[in-house]
Design an enzyme around this catalytic site. Structure first.
Site, short mmCIF file in Angstrom:
data_model
loop_
_atom_site.label_atom_id
_atom_site.label_comp_id
_atom_site.label_asym_id
_atom_site.label_seq_id
_atom_site.Cartn_x
_atom_site.Cartn_y
_atom_site.Cartn_z
N SER A 1 58.19 27.58 65.59
CA SER A 1 58.69 27.13 64.64
C SER A 1 59.00 28.79 64.45
O SER A 1 59.62 29.54 64.21
CB SER A 1 56.96 27.04 64.29
OG SER A 1 57.03 26.65 63.05
N ASP B 1 60.07 15.93 65.65
CA ASP B 1 59.79 17.04 64.70
C ASP B 1 59.97 16.64 63.03
O ASP B 1 60.70 16.48 62.48
CB ASP B 1 60.50 17.65 65.09
CG ASP B 1 59.90 19.39 63.99
OD1 ASP B 1 59.42 19.26 63.78
OD2 ASP B 1 60.37 20.42 64.77
N HIS C 1 56.66 18.53 66.64
CA HIS C 1 57.27 19.88 66.89
C HIS C 1 56.00 20.75 67.15
O HIS C 1 56.10 22.05 67.78
CB HIS C 1 56.39 20.51 64.58
CG HIS C 1 56.84 21.49 64.97
ND1 HIS C 1 58.47 22.49 64.51
CD2 HIS C 1 55.82 22.50 64.29
CE1 HIS C 1 58.12 23.40 64.00
NE2 HIS C 1 56.67 23.90 63.75
#
Length: 472
Positions: free
Chosen positions: A279, A371, A406
């Site tokens: 991320s 995601d 994600h």
């Protein structure tokens, strides 16, 4: 790289919270969750290995059932946050009264089909639990204890009230025997260093998590269990902490200091150090590789991230920029926040993106097709285009997983579709929609982890004079 590394340390033990009865491999945890039934003949449950790494498959065999008997296998974890997580599968024994979970089909439950690890990756919180939870290991020096129980018939709820026919326990570890954990507070850097057993030198990995903040150790511990000196670095406060985050330019002081500390460690091969980011950690890793004159990674692994970030913005200002685009944030029918539109459309202005065309090392970029937090698929396409134009496309490998969300974690971790998240600007807690479909997300976690390990081994071990260890 590990082969039955826990075998020498397997012990039978009894304590107030755990009794392992080896003759029948039956175990009951004294948590008050349920009770053992008293039968003249109890099922024999075998779980191998009794102790193993979290990314190692286990084998579950149930014997001494009646032929064609219907039963339910149930797994249970009591988390460090005092919550219970469970999964269950429905099975029918064969003519010998036996079921092998790795070979026999699950007919329904929290998973279905031929799924040897379904009792882990399909785990959810038990009914009545707090909302927005995420199962994450905090103390990596202790194992994840998984209890696997057998219940009569095909049941889907009420496990706490039912009597189980028998159960067994397996320990799942992030730290292999001999791995050392060292708290690091040096040159302004805060983190935890994990050292494989032996003098080394070993390749090194700088491990950076995302915007959730805090010091997250379990992935670095697992990497050390596979033969890498790993530094989990903290660069944002966790949760509702009021501490300010480091005012750090990506590619500058803080992360350069962390990389240098890792590179210069006496057990690290200084020219064999990689970056791993998830991320926001992906953006930082990319920025370091592009702009730093100090950080020269041998290779990089980037998970669920983007290159959409100005080269000269600090981390606090990065969050401030996101907050300015809050009008792009969507919510689903459950009021869970969807952030992926914040960076869409992908900017065409090169000043709003990291210059990935300047990357000089192999890059493994991992994308979840569902995601809902970040536009990672679109970012991967643009990164590929930019690197193609710059002539370094050959350095890029993209792994894209349809149906994955994600939070692509180490394998067999429960799929977390949504969980609580603290908004740094307003200090309010929301439920973030991370995305993903449970079975497809689980496949992504298992497959990507295997390929991450192969990628790291190829570029950090096989491309150097370091001897690859088959056992630790």
């Amino acid at each position: 790289m590990l082969d039955n590394c826990f075998a020498p340390r397997i012990q039978v033990r009894a304590c107030p919270r755990e009794i392992l009865y080896v003759a029948s491999v039956c175990c009951c945890l004294h948590t008050g969750y349920n009770k053992m039934s008293v039968n003249s003949v109890s099922p024999l449950i075998t779980v191998k290995p009794v102790k193993g790494l979290i990314d190692e498959k286990f084998q579950i065999v149930v014997e001494h059932l009646n032929p064609g008997q219907t039963f339910t296998l149930h797994s249970l974890i009591h988390s460090e946050d005092d919550d219970f997580w469970e999964a269950f599968g429905h099975y029918v024994s064969d003519a010998k009264g036996t079921v092998k979970v790795s070979e026999d089909q699950c007919l329904g439950g929290s998973y279905a089909g031929f799924e040897p690890m379904g009792l882990l990756w399909s785990m959810k919180t038990v009914p009545g639990s707090r909302t927005g939870l995420r199962l994450r290991k905090k103390d990596v020096c202790t194992p994840v204890i998984v209890r696997i129980s057998v219940y009569k018939g095909h049941i889907s709820d009420g496990f706490k009230e039912e009597s189980c026919l028998g159960c067994a326990v397996t320990e799942r570890w992030y730290m292999a025997p001999g791995v050392h954990r060292v708290e690091l507070r040096h040159s302004g850097v805060q983190g935890t260093l994990f050292l494989p057993p032996g003098p080394g030198p070993f390749p090194g990995i700088l491990d950076m998590w995302g915007g959730g903040g805090g010091l997250v150790e379990y992935r670095a511990a697992l990497l050390a269990s596979h033969g890498y000196v790993s530094l989990a670095v903290e660069y944002l406060p966790r949760g509702d902490s009021t501490e300010s985050s480091p005012d750090v330019l990506p590619g500058k002081s803080y992360f350069e200091a962390a990389f240098t500390l890792l590179k210069d460690h006496p057990q690290v091969a200084s020219d064999q150090v990689a970056l791993l980011g998830l991320s926001l950690g992906t953006s930082i890793a990319l920025a370091l590789a592009v702009y730093s004159t100090v950080v020269h990674p041998k290779c990089m692994v980037c998970i669920s991230g983007s290159h959409v970030m100005s080269a000269n913005v600090s981390i606090p200002n990065f969050f401030a920029e996101i907050y300015k685009k809050k009008h792009k944030i969507l919510t689903d029918e459950n009021n869970h926040m969807i952030w992926r539109n914040i960076i869409l459309p992908i900017p065409t202005d090169p000043n709003e993106k990291l210059e990935v065309g300047k990357i000089k090392c192999p890059l493994l970029f991992i994308v979840g097709g569902d995601d809902q937090t970040w536009a990672t698929a679109e970012s991967a396409e643009d990164i590929e285009k930019m690197m193609e134009q710059a002539g370094n496309r050959n350095l890029l490998t993209v792994l894209s997983y349809p149906g994955a969300g994600h939070l692509i974690e180490p394998p067999y971790s429960p799929h977390i579709r949504n969980s609580k998240f603290l908004l740094s600007q307003t200090k309010t807690k929301v439920i973030m929609l991370w995305g993903g479909e449970t079975k497809l997300h689980s496949y992504a976690q298992e497959d990507s982890w295997q390929k991450i390990l192969k990628f790291l081994e190829h570029h950090l071990y096989h491309s150097s004079n370091i001897v690859t260890l088959s056992k630790l």
